[in-house]
Design an enzyme around this catalytic site. Structure first.
Site, PDB file in Angstrom:
ATOM      1  N   SER A  46     -23.600   8.671 -50.084  1.00 36.77           N
ATOM      2  CA  SER A  46     -22.286   8.795 -49.447  1.00 36.77           C
ATOM      3  C   SER A  46     -22.321   8.428 -47.972  1.00 36.77           C
ATOM      4  CB  SER A  46     -21.751  10.218 -49.613  1.00 36.77           C
ATOM      5  OG  SER A  46     -21.660  10.565 -50.976  1.00 36.77           O
ATOM      6  N   HIS A  95     -21.593  12.531 -44.448  1.00 38.29           N
ATOM      7  CA  HIS A  95     -20.483  11.580 -44.425  1.00 38.29           C
ATOM      8  C   HIS A  95     -20.119  11.200 -42.988  1.00 38.29           C
ATOM      9  CE1 HIS A  95     -18.949  13.079 -48.627  1.00 38.29           C
ATOM     10  NE2 HIS A  95     -20.154  12.548 -48.658  1.00 38.29           N
TER      11      HIS A  95
END
Length: 302
Positions: free
Chosen positions: A204, A251
């Protein structure tokens, strides 16, 4: 009086009277390459290709045209392969996930580390010198028996397939690979700095880096930012919602790293947009990551 028979310089058994327009060596039909005037031999064609400057994008990457996005596909294959290893050997996750610091007990279970070690318990993670976790964890995903399971892998690969091809087409293969790896590493470093006792896995961080790169590229090229902004808003919303079961720190770290790297590629003066200088910039960023990890390790271990 007939002219003496000549043969191809590469195929002596072939009689021919055609000469290369550049070097004047005799060539047979197999060796002929059409030119604006006459024909050229294979060697002269190669020399001509080397002398032609290859077209490049504004980011320094070679224009690939219809060439397949090899880097994107290889990265997807590596992630899928790593997941297959997880399925066969579930212990892979504990061994290679991004983990800052934990105590491994005599029973093999992991416990929270609060700066103190106990007899029979050993320090595990990046703080114990396992720096490879900063990279290996970014190619792993949540195991099949977890709540999010295989959807974690599928979502990341779908996003990588969609965004990676567009970014690779503009940055070129080498720069796209560097961006992906730096974004992945930036996400791991953020996890280590902000949540060192959390074990995380997933691509991610790298995917968010690619998303940020796509935004910067679109802005630099003057694309319709309305659609691009809506795309990024969806990604940012996903970062907030996914914080319930994935690492928002990873993230965020990947997002900021991808934006920083691509901004440098897109808006640096033209004279600085050369391969060696861009490589030096990547090395400087790696050095900053290393310093941040070393400082955090010192703070954790005293």
């Amino acid at each position: 009086m007939e002219a003496a028979a000549t043969t191809c310089y590469r195929h002596p058994s072939y009689e021919t009277y055609v000469r290369c327009t550049r070097c004047e060596r005799t060539i047979c039909p197999e060796c002929m390459h059409g030119a604006s005037v006459g024909h050229q031999c294979p060697e002269c064609v190669k020399k001509g290709q080397r002398s032609v400057r290859r077209a490049r994008t504004v980011f320094g990457g070679a224009v690939s045209g219809a060439v397949a996005p090899v880097v994107t596909y290889v990265l997807m294959a590596l992630n899928v392969l790593a997941y297959a290893v997880e399925v066969v050997r579930p212990e892979t996750v504990d061994r290679f996930a991004v983990l800052g610091a934990a105590l491994t007990g005599p029973d093999g279970a992991q416990y929270y580390y609060r700066g103190v070690e106990y007899a029979g318990y050993r320090l595990t993670g990046i703080a114990d010198g396992e720096w490879y976790r900063l990279v290996t964890g970014t190619f792993l995903h949540l195991p099949p028996d977890s709540s999010f399971g295989v959807m974690h892998l599928l979502f990341n690969m779908f996003a990588l397939w969609n965004i990676g091809r567009a970014v690779e087409g503009q940055l070129g293969r080498a720069r796209c690979l560097a961006l992906y790896l730096l974004s992945a590493l930036g996400g791991s470093v953020a996890v280590y700095l902000l949540a060192p006792d959390t074990s995380t896995v997933g691509a991610s961080g790298a995917v968010f880096g690619l998303a940020a790169s796509y935004w910067v590229i679109s802005r630099r090229l003057g694309h319709d930012m309305g659609a691009v902004n809506r795309f990024m808003a969806g990604f940012l919303l996903w970062m907030v919602l996914s914080a319930l079961f994935t690492s928002w720190q990873g993230h965020l770290g990947g997002l900021l790293t991808g934006a920083l790297v691509t901004y440098g590629l897109a808006y640096a003066p033209a004279k600085l947009r050369t391969g060696p200088l861009q490589l030096a910039g990547g090395a400087v960023l790696l050095g900053l990551f290393a310093v941040a990890v070393a400082v955090r390790t010192s703070a954790l271990t005293g």
